[in-house]
Design a protein around this motif. Structure first.
Motif, PDB file in Angstrom:
ATOM      1  N   ALA A 405     -19.586 -40.045  61.930  1.00  0.00           N
ATOM      2  CA  ALA A 405     -18.673 -41.025  60.650  1.00  0.00           C
ATOM      3  C   ALA A 405     -19.245 -40.534  58.658  1.00  0.00           C
ATOM      4  O   ALA A 405     -18.718 -40.349  57.861  1.00  0.00           O
ATOM      5  CB  ALA A 405     -19.198 -42.204  60.148  1.00  0.00           C
ATOM      6  N   ILE A 406     -20.034 -39.317  59.083  1.00  0.00           N
ATOM      7  CA  ILE A 406     -20.896 -38.373  57.720  1.00  0.00           C
ATOM      8  C   ILE A 406     -19.424 -37.549  57.182  1.00  0.00           C
ATOM      9  O   ILE A 406     -18.863 -36.919  57.888  1.00  0.00           O
ATOM     10  CB  ILE A 406     -21.617 -37.442  57.864  1.00  0.00           C
ATOM     11  CG1 ILE A 406     -23.246 -38.619  58.653  1.00  0.00           C
ATOM     12  CG2 ILE A 406     -22.148 -37.166  56.647  1.00  0.00           C
ATOM     13  CD1 ILE A 406     -24.297 -37.345  58.885  1.00  0.00           C
ATOM     14  N   VAL A 407     -19.070 -37.714  55.796  1.00  0.00           N
ATOM     15  CA  VAL A 407     -18.256 -36.918  55.365  1.00  0.00           C
ATOM     16  C   VAL A 407     -18.948 -35.857  54.551  1.00  0.00           C
ATOM     17  O   VAL A 407     -18.084 -34.587  54.822  1.00  0.00           O
ATOM     18  CB  VAL A 407     -18.051 -37.649  54.528  1.00  0.00           C
ATOM     19  CG1 VAL A 407     -16.491 -37.385  53.329  1.00  0.00           C
ATOM     20  CG2 VAL A 407     -17.263 -39.291  54.491  1.00  0.00           C
ATOM     21  N   SER A 408     -20.140 -35.841  54.317  1.00  0.00           N
ATOM     22  CA  SER A 408     -20.395 -34.331  53.546  1.00  0.00           C
ATOM     23  C   SER A 408     -21.821 -35.344  53.841  1.00  0.00           C
ATOM     24  O   SER A 408     -22.942 -35.426  53.553  1.00  0.00           O
ATOM     25  CB  SER A 408     -19.630 -35.014  52.277  1.00  0.00           C
ATOM     26  OG  SER A 408     -20.350 -33.451  51.351  1.00  0.00           O
ATOM     27  N   GLU A 410     -23.568 -32.262  51.630  1.00  0.00           N
ATOM     28  CA  GLU A 410     -23.392 -30.784  50.512  1.00  0.00           C
ATOM     29  C   GLU A 410     -24.819 -31.016  49.466  1.00  0.00           C
ATOM     30  O   GLU A 410     -25.129 -30.450  49.341  1.00  0.00           O
ATOM     31  CB  GLU A 410     -22.197 -31.173  48.859  1.00  0.00           C
ATOM     32  CG  GLU A 410     -21.236 -30.625  50.337  1.00  0.00           C
ATOM     33  CD  GLU A 410     -20.131 -30.099  49.104  1.00  0.00           C
ATOM     34  OE1 GLU A 410     -20.677 -29.827  48.205  1.00  0.00           O
ATOM     35  OE2 GLU A 410     -19.200 -30.351  49.422  1.00  0.00           O
TER      36      GLU A 410
ATOM     37  N   ARG B 112     -20.750 -37.607  48.692  1.00  0.00           N
ATOM     38  CA  ARG B 112     -20.382 -38.905  49.319  1.00  0.00           C
ATOM     39  C   ARG B 112     -20.281 -38.906  50.803  1.00  0.00           C
ATOM     40  O   ARG B 112     -19.968 -38.833  51.503  1.00  0.00           O
ATOM     41  CB  ARG B 112     -19.141 -38.220  49.415  1.00  0.00           C
ATOM     42  CG  ARG B 112     -17.847 -38.735  47.642  1.00  0.00           C
ATOM     43  CD  ARG B 112     -16.280 -38.069  47.869  1.00  0.00           C
ATOM     44  NE  ARG B 112     -17.297 -36.441  48.237  1.00  0.00           N
ATOM     45  CZ  ARG B 112     -16.427 -35.349  48.486  1.00  0.00           C
ATOM     46  NH1 ARG B 112     -14.862 -36.140  49.005  1.00  0.00           N
ATOM     47  NH2 ARG B 112     -16.305 -34.672  48.133  1.00  0.00           N
ATOM     48  N   LEU B 114     -21.700 -40.935  53.616  1.00  0.00           N
ATOM     49  CA  LEU B 114     -21.067 -42.055  53.778  1.00  0.00           C
ATOM     50  C   LEU B 114     -21.094 -42.323  55.223  1.00  0.00           C
ATOM     51  O   LEU B 114     -19.970 -41.111  56.108  1.00  0.00           O
ATOM     52  CB  LEU B 114     -19.410 -42.655  53.534  1.00  0.00           C
ATOM     53  CG  LEU B 114     -19.082 -43.425  54.369  1.00  0.00           C
ATOM     54  CD1 LEU B 114     -19.404 -44.766  53.012  1.00  0.00           C
ATOM     55  CD2 LEU B 114     -17.587 -43.634  54.435  1.00  0.00           C
TER      56      LEU B 114
END
Lengths: 797, 120
Positions: A405-408, A410, B112, B114
């Motif tokens: 579920a991790i999107v980024s 960065e 982000r 999430l």
């Protein structure tokens, strides 16, 4: 065929049922193999199966039992290879096993016994084969130790019909059994399977046939030509080679019936190799020669000659054989060296002083008496606070669990990304999505410790589109599947200078990486400081020369462990070019010898901080002497498995490497006093010590550890049986920074220690079924860049 | 709770969390601040300010302190805290903060990040 069955039944006292079965089987050309043991045959190549079947069906179960006694442990996976082994046993026996002088006679003797029609008992055979073993070991030959349950071979398997069995002819060969019926009855031992001559010479050797000795002519038996048959019969001839002593290195030629080999998973040294080669070699050439040349002589001589002639074909060089010493001779060697040691220890130096102190101490009281440690009473371990996981650890767990579920990632710092990647790799959750997260953006570090799941396609896709201009560290360990010339060219090494900042690269396990690919890679990474090419088995000396040419002045760390194509003697001049080398790992490369180490250390060893020489078994004290004299800044040394080292080596280390922090002495044969003296001299800065399997370690070492190793973090005392509860308690209670103690195989440690020590931080691993994987990352500090020196980047310069 | 036994932790937005001193001592940083021989303002007033840590995170950190005490005495398991952290990370987004000691160490920017903890 019918007669065959009849006679088989008559002769075989033990295995009536099997005979019956065998009869059935023989009748059935499809060779339905009935019992489970014989199942294997079906998968074997046809020719072989024929012969095996013949021998096998008779006493499958009985053989098993005696096999367990007889077979040398673990050399052959006999469970699966019962058939082959048995056959070979028989065959070998039949060949007289031209092992040496008297043995042939013994076999003959055995035959004569059988001539009397005595059914030899298993024990009878036992002695025979024991003899064989003993004889062989004395001479230092390693020969298969089989139980030749020959009496169980109730019919003569020397089927002449096999002459018509050609390369593929299973059915053909099988059919041939039929006319051989009568012959079967005649021989009770397999010796006669071997070749034509054996039947001719039989005079004294042939055992009386059960029928009363009607001898059949060769023609009757139909044994016209065995020459070009590829049947199991050939196995017999070739099995003579079993006894040949490997004389030189040779490749095993793949033979037609490789089937047997598939079932032989031989992991040990000579005996299995001999078996392997012999079985594989079902070629006809040797056969012909053997048969023709050896006619007129006695059987034993003949076999020996044939063996000698053909040894070269079958011999396989066992690199360990050169170092193979009987325990006795090794002991003697050690003793002589020890005497030399005594002379040399009179050198003045801190080590010898320490050694003297240790010895004097022992004179007064035995070391055990000096250990004065009592376990704490009534100490309830459960009351001690368990290790509370930090919030960081918990958060990491959450992230790892929900990696999909991790999107980024960065803005996550590199250290955390590394940690996350590690957790994912350890729990096998690493996948393309996670990799994508790590590669997204313009990362400075990509560290993945296990890329074995990554396919070429994904690798090319992900790294092909990645932005690598800021990349400083790239770790793609275990990347054999995906990293090779082409994939690199398409992705990372796209153009020269495509990785301008890359300083550390690790491609451990890149087994498809070739010299050419490496050259291209190095062309793209001008600023490389550390390169790990462990287990890259395709690399050769030219890679090292190329590295030296391009990166000579800048490379600081070079790991080429287990790159077996690299010849240490040849690359020595290349290593000289690395002027600032700090870390060198040549573990596992067998060509590493004293000259290599001496040359390297002399030329560029002043700066070396980390040296890994594990498994380079040729090294002796000379290398350690040079290391001790030159590498005064040595921080980490791994001399595991170097059997030729003696206490003298410890002396050199103690006198020379005073700031050593990590020392791995696994499986060396140093004495208790020497290790103790070393610890007292140079053990102050030790953080990690492995004495795994250093069997002589005992109370003296314990006393010294307690006294001088205050900074010790990790200690491995597995298999050190002389360490007592008290000794260990003393160590653990005195070395207060100790976090990890490994005690595998130390069954002498009991609850007295486990519940009685008062060190609340230490973790004991290896006893009482404690979980063993949790400690793996325990001591890992945050991994920086280079291990021993600061790194400067082009952007900072 | 008596005043001597409590410590006040102040977040970036000015929220004040009053917690047990023992709980606060779980954090090495706070412990140092409160017990060092020098005279920090914190020592005197029993207040510690964290200008970089947002309220939501500081709340979670306080929860962690209490959990840690319970865990050490064997009364808690990891399940609870993991759930709790999971729900935190959902909220974490844009302003993830950096906290030095034992606390959540998440970078400071509008990432982000999430993590949907629907599986928990």
């Amino acid at each position: 065929m019918k007669r065959l069955i009849e006679e088989a039944i008559v002769h075989d006292g033990n295995s009536n049922s099997e005979c019956g079965r065998s009869g059935e089987i023989l009748r059935d050309k499809k060779a339905r193999v009935l019992d489970s043991n014989c199942q294997e045959f079906i998968c074997l190549q046809k020719e072989v199966a024929v012969g095996i079947q013949g021998t096998r069906v008779l006493n499958p179960i009985e053989v098993e039992e005696s096999d367990t006694e007889q077979l040398t442990s673990g050399e052959i996976q006999w469970v699966e290879n019962q058939t082959v082994i048995e056959e070979d046993k028989g065959l070998r026996r039949s060949e007289g096993c031209g092992i040496g002088n008297g043995l042939g006679n013994e076999i003959v003797q055995g035959d004569n016994d059988r001539d009397l029609g005595n059914e030899r008992s298993a024990s009878g055979n036992l002695t025979q084969s024991e003899l064989i073993t003993a004889f062989d070991h004395e001479k230092g030959k390693v020969i298969l130790d089989f139980d030749l349950n020959v009496e169980r071979m109730d019919f003569d398997l020397n089927f002449p019909a096999v002459e018509e069995t050609k390369e593929g002819g299973f059915e053909g060969g099988f059919q041939e059994y039929t006319p051989v019926g009568p012959v079967v009855a005649e021989r009770q031992d397999i010796i006669h399977i071997s070749s034509d001559e054996s039947e001719e010479d039989t005079g004294e050797q042939r055992c009386g046939s059960v029928n009363g000795g009607r001898r059949y002519t060769r023609e009757e038996k139909g044994k016209a030509k065995l020459v070009d048959s590829h049947s199991w019969l050939s196995l017999a001839t070739n099995s003579m080679q079993l006894d040949s002593i490997p004389e030189r290195q040779d490749l095993i030629r793949p033979a037609d019936s490789c089937g047997i080999l598939q079932h032989i998973d031989i992991q040990q040294e000579d005996p299995p190799q001999l078996l392997e080669t012999a079985i594989l070699q079902i070629g006809s050439e040797s056969e012909t020669r053997a048969i023709e040349e050896s006619r007129p002589r006695t059987r034993a001589n003949r076999y020996r000659d044939v063996a000698r002639d053909n040894a070269l074909r079958f011999a396989r060089f066992n690199s360990q054989q050169n170092n193979y010493l009987d325990p006795f001779s090794q002991e003697r060697q050690v003793q002589t060296v020890q005497e030399a040691d005594k002379n040399l220890e009179n050198f003045v130096g801190p080590f010898s002083t320490a050694m003297r102190l240790v010895k004097e101490r022992n004179l007064k009281h035995s070391a055990e008496q000096l250990i004065n440690w009592k376990p704490l009473d009534g100490f309830d371990r459960s009351v001690v606070m368990p290790h509370v996981p930090s919030l960081l650890e918990l958060s990491m767990k959450v992230l790892a669990k929900n990696a999909e579920a991790i999107v980024s990632l960065e803005c996550v710092p590199d250290a955390l990304r590394h940690r996350l990647a590690d957790i994912l790799c350890d729990s096998r959750k690493m996948n393309v999505h996670a990799l994508d997260l790590l590669v997204q953006g313009s990362p400075t570090e990509i560290r993945i410790k296990d890329c074995s799941w990554l396919t070429e396609e994904h690798f090319t896709k992900i790294f092909g589109s990645s932005d690598s201009k800021n990349l400083k560290v790239l770790q793609l360990d275990l990347c054999g599947q995906c990293v090779y010339g082409d994939s690199l060219f398409k992705t990372i090494a796209q153009s020269p200078n495509s990785l301008p900042d890359l300083a550390i690269i690790s491609l451990k396990g890149a087994c498809r990486l070739t010299d050419v690919a490496l050259k291209e890679l190095v062309a793209s990474t001008p600023a490389l400081r550390s390169i790990n090419l462990g287990e890259c088995s395709l690399l050769t000396d030219s890679s090292i020369f190329h590295l030296a040419a391009c990166l000579g002045p800048t490379l600081r760390e070079l790991y080429i462990d287990n790159c077996h194509r690299i010849d240490a003697r040849i690359i020595a001049p290349a290593i000289f070019e690395f002027k600032h080398l700090e870390v060198l790992s040549v573990a596992g490369i067998q060509t590493v010898c004293d000259e290599f180490v001496v040359e390297i250390i002399d030329k560029c060893g002043r700066n070396i901080k980390d040296l890994d020489l594990a498994d380079c078994v040729k090294l002796t004290n000379t290398s350690i002497e040079v290391i001790g004299n030159t590498c005064s800044g040595l921080r980490s040394l791994n001399i595991s498995n170097l059997h030729n080292l003696t206490d003298l080596a410890v002396q050199y280390l103690a006198n020379g490497c005073l700031s050593i922090q990590t020392l791995k002495l696994r499986q060396t044969s140093f004495s208790d006093e020497a290790v103790a003296a070393f610890l007292e001299t140079s053990g102050k800065s030790l953080k990690e010590l492995s004495l795994n399997n250093v069997r002589k370690v005992g109370p003296n070492t314990a006393l010294s550890l307690a006294k001088s190793s205050k900074e010790l973090l990790s200690l491995d005392l597995s298999w050190c049986r002389k360490i007592t509860n008290e000794a260990l308690g003393l160590i653990v209670d005195s070395c207060l920074s100790l976090k990890l103690v490994k005690l595998f195989g130390c069954t002498q440690i009991s609850d007295k220690f486990l519940n009685g020590h008062s060190n609340s931080q230490v973790r004991i691993i290896g006893l009482n079924l404690t979980p063993v994987l949790e400690h793996l990352n325990m001591l890992q500090t945050e991994v920086g860049y280079l291990c021993y020196s600061p790194m400067r980047f082009s952007c900072e310069l | 709770m008596r005043k001597e036994e409590t410590v006040k932790l102040i977040s970036a937005e000015g929220f004040e969390f009053v917690i047990d001193k023992k709980a606060a001592m779980v954090s090495q940083t706070i412990r140092n601040m409160l017990t060092s021989p020098g005279s920090f303002a914190e020592t005197q007033h029993g207040e510690v300010t964290f200008p970089e840590i947002s309220t939501v995170i500081l709340e979670k950190i306080c929860q962690y302190f209490y959990w840690s005490l319970q865990y050490a005495s064997g009364k808690e398991t990891e399940q609870q805290i993991l759930l709790s952290i999971g729900s935190l990370t959902m909220i974490l987004l844009p302003n993830a903060q950096r906290c030095e000691d034992c606390c959540i160490n998440i970078c400071d920017c509008s990432a982000r990040l999430l993590v949907q903890c629907h599986s928990m």
